[in-house]
Design an enzyme around this catalytic site. Structure first.
Site, PDB file in Angstrom:
ATOM      1  N   VAL A 180       0.837  -1.203   0.000  1.00  0.00           N
ATOM      2  CA  VAL A 180       0.000   0.000   0.000  1.00  0.00           C
ATOM      3  C   VAL A 180       0.871   1.252   0.000  1.00  0.00           C
ATOM      4  O   VAL A 180       0.571   2.232  -0.690  1.00  0.00           O
ATOM      5  CB  VAL A 180      -0.966  -0.007   1.193  1.00  0.00           C
ATOM      6  N   ASP A 181       1.960   1.224   0.750  1.00  0.00           N
ATOM      7  CA  ASP A 181       2.893   2.352   0.724  1.00  0.00           C
ATOM      8  C   ASP A 181       3.445   2.572  -0.681  1.00  0.00           C
ATOM      9  O   ASP A 181       3.561   3.713  -1.142  1.00  0.00           O
ATOM     10  CB  ASP A 181       4.050   2.096   1.686  1.00  0.00           C
TER      11      ASP A 181
END
Length: 395
Positions: A180-181
């Protein structure tokens, strides 16, 4: 002639990437922001990484290490120049403002509102610099989610990504990397490039706001679309795919092999190679929808044929025939496989004594080359050269 690395203006002048001439003030830390700014730096931007005196948190995230430095930090901070500044110190804060005044882009992931007391928030800076592209990365936005900690694992949990990952009868599982980062960093990069394009036409900057949860939901693509468009709640399917079959690992004579059939033509070729061409005309398996409905019947029929040979033997045969398949490799083996394909996955960042192997930038250009002039910097390693670049006294 190589640029003088002690002179940031000379270094910027010799940059050949598509973002040569762009200056980035990087006030971000950990992963999403630093990944975004490393991509900008790789493309030719001059990136000044402003760290606290303690340094980016990921400097201490070990193991693994390389020569005493955390590889987590090293993985997303090449081609940057580090200066440590304490914003609570009047002199250091003045230096931060001077860096921002020379920057075209500012990237930050402070807690929403956290930079306002230092005059480094968008409202304050945009009043002085209408052309500034200001990118803010948060965990969950600036409204009701402002108090939620902006960690990748938290975003994986609340977005549904963990609920989709793992075996059907097992527990929710995080993805093996802070995906997600990474997705958020890429979305931020896209927004910055769009804002720079707009600025080139209008002279005006912009404030981009990117958050982990929105990026995760966007990155879930067909799965989040199923919930939004069809009212379907996707569920864990292990290595299987909800809409494609066969599209998962299958046992062979020695180890599992991925088969990833994406259309009916590929399925016909698969059946021919397995010497069961009749399966391709069987009404239970002739179309993708039919195969999905009858996957429990089809799987053992395919597995029985695959048991005749080893995974690499089948891989070579399928590859020659255009049937998508793959052995399941370790990360290190994946790097070696990319090298075997001529993708040159490893690039050495840095010059002189400090040279660190890194994963190559994924985009290639015909008109220019990605530069790896700067190894990931040690904390505050570039203070003197940044001060010279600002025209300030060194000490």
């Amino acid at each position: 002639m190589a640029a003088d690395l002690t002179d940031l203006d000379a270094l910027a002048a010799q940059a050949t990437g598509p973002l040569a001439g762009v200056v980035v003030a990087d006030l971000s830390r950990v992963l999403a922001g630093p990944y975004c700014t490393m991509m900008l730096a790789d493309l030719g931007a001059l990136v000044i990484k402003v760290e606290s005196p303690r340094g980016d948190d990921t400097r201490t995230w070990v193991p693994p290490e390389r020569d005493g430095e955390g590889t987590y930090f090293l993985s997303v901070n090449r081609n940057k120049h580090s200066i440590a500044l304490d914003f609570s110190d009047e002199g250091d804060l003045a230096l931060a403002h001077r860096i921002v005044r020379r920057a075209d882009v500012l990237v930050e992931n402070f807690k929403p509102g956290g930079l306002a007391r230092f005059g480094l928030d968008y409202a304050t800076l945009s009043a002085e610099r209408a052309d500034l592209v200001y990118a803010s990365i948060t965990g969950f936005g600036t409204a009701e989610g402002v108090d939620l900690p902006g960690y990748d694992l938290v975003a994986q949990a609340v977005s549904g990504l963990m609920d989709l990952t793992g075996q059907p009868d097992g527990e929710p599982t995080k993805v093996g990397v802070a995906l997600v980062d990474v997705i958020t960093g890429l979305h931020c990069l896209t927004g910055i490039l769009a804002a720079l394009h707009r600025r080139s036409a209008t002279g005006l900057g912009d404030h981009l706001q990117v958050d982990l949860l929105s990026s995760a939901l966007s990155g879930l693509v067909n799965q989040s679309a199923a919930a939004v468009m069809a009212g379907v709640t996707p569920s864990r399917m292990g290595n299987a795919h909800p809409s494609l079959y066969p599209y998962e690992p299958f046992p062979t004579a020695d180890k599992d092999l991925i088969i990833a059939v994406g259309n009916d033509r590929q399925f016909v070729r698969l059946c021919e190679l397995l010497e069961v061409p009749e399966l391709a005309t069987d009404e239970r398996f002739a179309t993708m929808g039919a195969r999905n409905r009858h996957r429990d019947t089809l799987r053992p029929l395919l597995a029985a044929r695959l048991a005749a040979r080893g995974a690499m033997d089948w891989f070579d045969r399928f590859r020659a025939a255009g049937v998508p398949s793959a052995p399941i490799l370790t990360v290190a083996e994946g790097v070696d496989f990319a090298a075997d394909l001529g993708l040159e996955p490893v690039a050495v960042a840095g010059n002189g004594e400090r040279r660190i192997p890194t994963v190559r930038h994924p985009v290639r250009f015909d008109s220019s080359e990605v530069d790896y002039h700067q190894a990931p910097p040690r904390l505050d390693a570039d203070r003197d050269r940044v001060l010279r670049w600002l025209g300030a006294e060194t000490h």
